[in-house]
Design a protein around this motif. Structure first.
Motif, PDB file in Angstrom:
ATOM      1  N   ALA A 103       1.200   1.474  11.872  1.00 41.17           N
ATOM      2  CA  ALA A 103       0.771   0.222  12.510  1.00 41.17           C
ATOM      3  C   ALA A 103      -0.725  -0.022  12.316  1.00 41.17           C
ATOM      4  O   ALA A 103      -1.143  -1.162  12.070  1.00 41.17           O
ATOM      5  CB  ALA A 103       1.113   0.248  13.995  1.00 41.17           C
ATOM      6  N   ASN A 104      -1.532   1.010  12.403  1.00 41.11           N
ATOM      7  CA  ASN A 104      -2.975   0.831  12.213  1.00 41.11           C
ATOM      8  C   ASN A 104      -3.333   0.558  10.761  1.00 41.11           C
ATOM      9  O   ASN A 104      -4.276  -0.178  10.484  1.00 41.11           O
ATOM     10  CB  ASN A 104      -3.747   2.030  12.770  1.00 41.11           C
ATOM     11  CG  ASN A 104      -3.963   1.883  14.252  1.00 41.11           C
ATOM     12  OD1 ASN A 104      -4.726   1.037  14.691  1.00 41.11           O
ATOM     13  ND2 ASN A 104      -3.266   2.686  15.037  1.00 41.11           N
ATOM     14  N   ILE A 105      -2.575   1.127   9.833  1.00 41.42           N
ATOM     15  CA  ILE A 105      -2.774   0.787   8.422  1.00 41.42           C
ATOM     16  C   ILE A 105      -2.460  -0.691   8.227  1.00 41.42           C
ATOM     17  O   ILE A 105      -3.215  -1.421   7.578  1.00 41.42           O
ATOM     18  CB  ILE A 105      -1.898   1.670   7.508  1.00 41.42           C
ATOM     19  CG1 ILE A 105      -2.365   3.132   7.575  1.00 41.42           C
ATOM     20  CG2 ILE A 105      -1.927   1.149   6.070  1.00 41.42           C
ATOM     21  CD1 ILE A 105      -1.391   4.124   6.964  1.00 41.42           C
ATOM     22  N   ALA A 106      -1.351  -1.154   8.800  1.00 43.09           N
ATOM     23  CA  ALA A 106      -0.950  -2.561   8.675  1.00 43.09           C
ATOM     24  C   ALA A 106      -1.988  -3.478   9.309  1.00 43.09           C
ATOM     25  O   ALA A 106      -2.405  -4.472   8.701  1.00 43.09           O
ATOM     26  CB  ALA A 106       0.416  -2.775   9.338  1.00 43.09           C
ATOM     27  N   GLU A 107      -2.419  -3.153  10.521  1.00 47.11           N
ATOM     28  CA  GLU A 107      -3.388  -4.005  11.212  1.00 47.11           C
ATOM     29  C   GLU A 107      -4.732  -4.015  10.478  1.00 47.11           C
ATOM     30  O   GLU A 107      -5.353  -5.059  10.300  1.00 47.11           O
ATOM     31  CB  GLU A 107      -3.577  -3.529  12.648  1.00 47.11           C
ATOM     32  CG  GLU A 107      -4.407  -4.488  13.471  1.00 47.11           C
ATOM     33  CD  GLU A 107      -4.428  -4.142  14.950  1.00 47.11           C
ATOM     34  OE1 GLU A 107      -5.187  -4.808  15.671  1.00 47.11           O
ATOM     35  OE2 GLU A 107      -3.700  -3.227  15.380  1.00 47.11           O
ATOM     36  N   GLY A 108      -5.159  -2.847  10.034  1.00 49.46           N
ATOM     37  CA  GLY A 108      -6.431  -2.752   9.313  1.00 49.46           C
ATOM     38  C   GLY A 108      -6.434  -3.519   8.008  1.00 49.46           C
ATOM     39  O   GLY A 108      -7.468  -4.015   7.569  1.00 49.46           O
ATOM     40  N   ALA A 148       3.622   6.417   5.093  1.00 47.71           N
ATOM     41  CA  ALA A 148       3.501   6.518   6.555  1.00 47.71           C
ATOM     42  C   ALA A 148       4.771   5.985   7.218  1.00 47.71           C
ATOM     43  O   ALA A 148       5.266   6.568   8.188  1.00 47.71           O
ATOM     44  CB  ALA A 148       2.273   5.753   7.040  1.00 47.71           C
ATOM     45  N   HIS A 149       5.295   4.888   6.708  1.00 45.63           N
ATOM     46  CA  HIS A 149       6.523   4.309   7.263  1.00 45.63           C
ATOM     47  C   HIS A 149       7.695   5.284   7.095  1.00 45.63           C
ATOM     48  O   HIS A 149       8.504   5.453   8.023  1.00 45.63           O
ATOM     49  CB  HIS A 149       6.819   2.968   6.582  1.00 45.63           C
ATOM     50  CG  HIS A 149       8.065   2.314   7.082  1.00 45.63           C
ATOM     51  ND1 HIS A 149       8.204   1.845   8.368  1.00 45.63           N
ATOM     52  CD2 HIS A 149       9.234   2.055   6.455  1.00 45.63           C
ATOM     53  CE1 HIS A 149       9.416   1.330   8.514  1.00 45.63           C
ATOM     54  NE2 HIS A 149      10.054   1.448   7.377  1.00 45.63           N
ATOM     55  N   GLN A 150       7.779   5.922   5.942  1.00 43.05           N
ATOM     56  CA  GLN A 150       8.848   6.904   5.730  1.00 43.05           C
ATOM     57  C   GLN A 150       8.707   8.058   6.714  1.00 43.05           C
ATOM     58  O   GLN A 150       9.695   8.573   7.240  1.00 43.05           O
ATOM     59  CB  GLN A 150       8.825   7.429   4.285  1.00 43.05           C
ATOM     60  CG  GLN A 150       9.992   8.337   3.964  1.00 43.05           C
ATOM     61  CD  GLN A 150      11.342   7.691   4.239  1.00 43.05           C
ATOM     62  OE1 GLN A 150      11.647   6.627   3.740  1.00 43.05           O
ATOM     63  NE2 GLN A 150      12.159   8.332   5.067  1.00 43.05           N
ATOM     64  N   PHE A 151       7.456   8.446   6.997  1.00 42.00           N
ATOM     65  CA  PHE A 151       7.217   9.497   7.986  1.00 42.00           C
ATOM     66  C   PHE A 151       7.711   9.059   9.369  1.00 42.00           C
ATOM     67  O   PHE A 151       8.305   9.848  10.098  1.00 42.00           O
ATOM     68  CB  PHE A 151       5.725   9.865   8.025  1.00 42.00           C
ATOM     69  CG  PHE A 151       5.398  10.887   9.072  1.00 42.00           C
ATOM     70  CD1 PHE A 151       5.715  12.225   8.872  1.00 42.00           C
ATOM     71  CD2 PHE A 151       4.810  10.517  10.262  1.00 42.00           C
ATOM     72  CE1 PHE A 151       5.439  13.175   9.849  1.00 42.00           C
ATOM     73  CE2 PHE A 151       4.522  11.454  11.249  1.00 42.00           C
ATOM     74  CZ  PHE A 151       4.842  12.794  11.038  1.00 42.00           C
ATOM     75  N   VAL A 152       7.485   7.800   9.730  1.00 41.17           N
ATOM     76  CA  VAL A 152       7.964   7.274  11.018  1.00 41.17           C
ATOM     77  C   VAL A 152       9.489   7.383  11.090  1.00 41.17           C
ATOM     78  O   VAL A 152      10.035   7.876  12.086  1.00 41.17           O
ATOM     79  CB  VAL A 152       7.536   5.805  11.239  1.00 41.17           C
ATOM     80  CG1 VAL A 152       8.199   5.221  12.482  1.00 41.17           C
ATOM     81  CG2 VAL A 152       6.026   5.681  11.335  1.00 41.17           C
ATOM     82  N   LEU A 177       0.834  -1.204   0.000  1.00 40.14           N
ATOM     83  CA  LEU A 177       0.000   0.000   0.000  1.00 40.14           C
ATOM     84  C   LEU A 177       0.871   1.259   0.000  1.00 40.14           C
ATOM     85  O   LEU A 177       1.729   1.430   0.875  1.00 40.14           O
ATOM     86  CB  LEU A 177      -0.908   0.031   1.234  1.00 40.14           C
ATOM     87  CG  LEU A 177      -1.904  -1.115   1.400  1.00 40.14           C
ATOM     88  CD1 LEU A 177      -2.600  -1.003   2.748  1.00 40.14           C
ATOM     89  CD2 LEU A 177      -2.922  -1.099   0.267  1.00 40.14           C
ATOM     90  N   LEU A 178       0.639   2.132  -0.954  1.00 43.10           N
ATOM     91  CA  LEU A 178       1.392   3.385  -1.027  1.00 43.10           C
ATOM     92  C   LEU A 178       1.210   4.206   0.254  1.00 43.10           C
ATOM     93  O   LEU A 178       2.161   4.803   0.752  1.00 43.10           O
ATOM     94  CB  LEU A 178       0.954   4.200  -2.251  1.00 43.10           C
ATOM     95  CG  LEU A 178       1.681   5.524  -2.469  1.00 43.10           C
ATOM     96  CD1 LEU A 178       3.184   5.308  -2.650  1.00 43.10           C
ATOM     97  CD2 LEU A 178       1.092   6.244  -3.672  1.00 43.10           C
ATOM     98  N   VAL A 179       0.013   4.189   0.807  1.00 43.13           N
ATOM     99  CA  VAL A 179      -0.249   4.948   2.029  1.00 43.13           C
ATOM    100  C   VAL A 179       0.618   4.426   3.184  1.00 43.13           C
ATOM    101  O   VAL A 179       1.148   5.208   3.964  1.00 43.13           O
ATOM    102  CB  VAL A 179      -1.754   4.966   2.392  1.00 43.13           C
ATOM    103  CG1 VAL A 179      -2.264   3.579   2.767  1.00 43.13           C
ATOM    104  CG2 VAL A 179      -2.032   5.955   3.514  1.00 43.13           C
ATOM    105  N   TRP A 180       0.791   3.105   3.277  1.00 43.21           N
ATOM    106  CA  TRP A 180       1.648   2.554   4.330  1.00 43.21           C
ATOM    107  C   TRP A 180       3.108   2.922   4.073  1.00 43.21           C
ATOM    108  O   TRP A 180       3.841   3.283   4.999  1.00 43.21           O
ATOM    109  CB  TRP A 180       1.508   1.029   4.443  1.00 43.21           C
ATOM    110  CG  TRP A 180       2.429   0.518   5.507  1.00 43.21           C
ATOM    111  CD1 TRP A 180       2.180   0.441   6.845  1.00 43.21           C
ATOM    112  CD2 TRP A 180       3.789   0.082   5.332  1.00 43.21           C
ATOM    113  NE1 TRP A 180       3.304  -0.018   7.509  1.00 43.21           N
ATOM    114  CE2 TRP A 180       4.296  -0.240   6.603  1.00 43.21           C
ATOM    115  CE3 TRP A 180       4.618  -0.060   4.226  1.00 43.21           C
ATOM    116  CZ2 TRP A 180       5.595  -0.707   6.789  1.00 43.21           C
ATOM    117  CZ3 TRP A 180       5.917  -0.513   4.415  1.00 43.21           C
ATOM    118  CH2 TRP A 180       6.387  -0.840   5.691  1.00 43.21           C
ATOM    119  N   GLN A 181       3.558   2.824   2.818  1.00 44.69           N
ATOM    120  CA  GLN A 181       4.947   3.149   2.479  1.00 44.69           C
ATOM    121  C   GLN A 181       5.289   4.582   2.880  1.00 44.69           C
ATOM    122  O   GLN A 181       6.333   4.844   3.484  1.00 44.69           O
ATOM    123  CB  GLN A 181       5.190   2.952   0.980  1.00 44.69           C
ATOM    124  CG  GLN A 181       5.102   1.507   0.544  1.00 44.69           C
ATOM    125  CD  GLN A 181       5.034   1.355  -0.969  1.00 44.69           C
ATOM    126  OE1 GLN A 181       5.267   2.297  -1.728  1.00 44.69           O
ATOM    127  NE2 GLN A 181       4.690   0.152  -1.422  1.00 44.69           N
TER     128      GLN A 181
END
Length: 122
Positions: A53-58, A18-22, A12-16
């Motif tokens: 994490a919530n994107i991953a869990e969802g 978000a992870h970079q933001f982390v 998911l681009l949104v997770w990628q």
């Protein structure tokens, strides 16, 4: 537009993004005063991790309402991070412009993903 279905949350681009933001958040908060280690540094990092994490869990939830709920939790964590960026800047802990610019596409993608779960196309 035909897209290949994501096989994992990592697709998911949104997770990628978000992870970079982390990762960027961890680097940014390294420069915070040591007195903030259990305060703003910890809170900010936890909120940033919560987005990805919530994107991953969802992603693995079976129903659309369940998936949407986790995306909504991620949206809340994102707004929390937005506030922490404002606070860090106002406290003189660093220039948050770059992180704020990383947060915006995550916000837009997350919003679009959340809406698509609530209003599926025929």
């Amino acid at each position: 537009m035909n897209r290949t279905p994501a096989k994992s949350f990592q697709d998911l681009l949104v997770w990628q993004k978000a992870h970079q933001f982390v990762l960027s958040t961890y680097m940014f908060t390294e420069k915070f005063p040591k007195t903030e280690i259990y305060g703003l540094t910890s809170q900010f990092r936890r909120a940033a991790v919560s987005i990805a994490a919530n994107i991953a869990e969802g992603f693995k939830k079976r129903t659309r309402p369940d998936k949407a709920r986790f995306m909504n939790i991620a949206q809340g964590s994102l707004e929390e991070c937005r506030y922490y960026l404002i606070l860090a800047k106002d406290l003189g802990y660093g220039d948050s412009t770059e992180l704020m610019s990383q947060l915006e596409p995550v916000s837009k993608l997350l919003d679009a993903y959340h809406k698509s779960l609530l209003n599926p196309h025929p």
